[in-house]
Structures are given as C-alpha cells and as structure tokens.
Design a protein around this motif. Structure first.
Motif, mmCIF file in Angstrom:
data_model
loop_
_atom_site.group_PDB
_atom_site.id
_atom_site.type_symbol
_atom_site.label_atom_id
_atom_site.label_comp_id
_atom_site.label_asym_id
_atom_site.label_seq_id
_atom_site.Cartn_x
_atom_site.Cartn_y
_atom_site.Cartn_z
ATOM 1 N N ARG A 191 -0.655 8.141 0.310
ATOM 2 C CA ARG A 191 -0.999 9.259 -0.577
ATOM 3 C C ARG A 191 0.004 10.409 -0.493
ATOM 4 O O ARG A 191 0.216 11.127 -1.461
ATOM 5 C CB ARG A 191 -2.387 9.793 -0.239
ATOM 6 N N ARG A 192 0.601 10.578 0.684
ATOM 7 C CA ARG A 192 1.539 11.684 0.891
ATOM 8 C C ARG A 192 2.832 11.167 1.502
ATOM 9 O O ARG A 192 2.825 10.229 2.291
ATOM 10 C CB ARG A 192 0.936 12.716 1.839
ATOM 11 N N LYS B 92 0.855 -1.182 0.000
ATOM 12 C CA LYS B 92 0.000 0.000 0.000
ATOM 13 C C LYS B 92 0.893 1.233 0.000
ATOM 14 O O LYS B 92 1.694 1.429 0.922
ATOM 15 C CB LYS B 92 -0.915 0.008 1.218
ATOM 16 N N GLY C 152 0.910 7.004 -5.306
ATOM 17 C CA GLY C 152 0.277 7.275 -4.019
ATOM 18 C C GLY C 152 -1.208 6.921 -4.003
ATOM 19 O O GLY C 152 -1.936 7.206 -4.940
ATOM 20 N N GLY C 153 -1.631 6.255 -2.941
ATOM 21 C CA GLY C 153 -3.029 5.873 -2.789
ATOM 22 C C GLY C 153 -3.394 4.573 -3.476
ATOM 23 O O GLY C 153 -4.557 4.186 -3.490
ATOM 24 N N THR C 154 -2.417 3.884 -4.038
ATOM 25 C CA THR C 154 -2.695 2.618 -4.718
ATOM 26 C C THR C 154 -2.017 1.465 -3.989
ATOM 27 O O THR C 154 -1.193 1.671 -3.103
ATOM 28 C CB THR C 154 -2.195 2.628 -6.182
#
Length: 121
Positions: free
Chosen positions: A43-44, A40, A68-70
C-alpha cells in the motif's frame, strides 16, 4: 525478423497497464522475476522494498501509487517465446532437418510441426 520491441507489442493488456505506469523496462523486469505469478503490491512505498530494488525508486513509487494494496497477475509472455521456437523450427526444416526429427527435438507431434511450417511468415 522481429525487433527487440516485438515482444512489447505482443504484451497482454494487464502488462500494458503496468508498462504505462512503471515503464516498459519495468514491466519486463517484473515478467522476468514474477512471470506467471501474482505479485502483492504494498500500500505504501518503503525504501529497500524488493519492488524498488527491481524497478528503481521512481517506477516502484508510481506502481505502488496506482496499484497499491492489490495483487497483480504478471503474465509470462509465452507467445514471443513460442514465436521464436517456431521460427527456429522453420529455419531448421529449410536447412534440411526432417519433420520427424524436429518433432522429436521439440517434443511436438509431426502434425504440429507441419502446421507450424504451413503458417504464413
């Protein structure tokens, strides 16, 4: 004889995309740590995040910016390992070990050992 960059040429496309962003060493570090699993990607960027500790700040920042976020699947790179095993089998056979003994040692069938021995080198 394979060079150290051999496994990199055999890198699956998913790892190739990671290597384009985080560098080849970064991709291989991810394989070593997370191979065969999903990762994972936050995101930041956050200092001290395990990705920054593993890859370094610059590579981790680039990876997070792109993915990010994936969840990324990190392949295991079994093919280079299998290739090295097959090379060992061939060398052992050429050194005098029998097919029966090799099959037992490597947990393979005699038929599979013969197939490995017949592959063009």
């Amino acid at each position: 004889m394979r060079t150290e960059s051999g496994p990199l040429r055999e890198m699956p496309p998913s790892l190739g995309r990671i290597a384009e962003v985080a560098g080849r060493q970064g991709a291989l570090a991810l394989v070593d740590r997370h191979g065969g699993a999903y990762l994972k990607v936050p995101r930041r960027y956050r200092a001290g995040h395990p990705l920054s500790l593993l890859l370094g700040t610059e590579a981790a920042t680039k990876l997070i910016r792109r993915f990010g976020g994936t969840r990324l699947y990190i392949a295991k790179l079994d093919d280079p390992v299998r290739t090295r095993r097959n090379d060992e089998i061939i060398r052992s056979y050429e050194a005098g070990r029998s097919v029966v003994r090799l099959a037992r040692e490597y947990g393979l069938s005699e038929r599979r050992i013969w197939a490995i021995l017949k592959t063009p080198g």
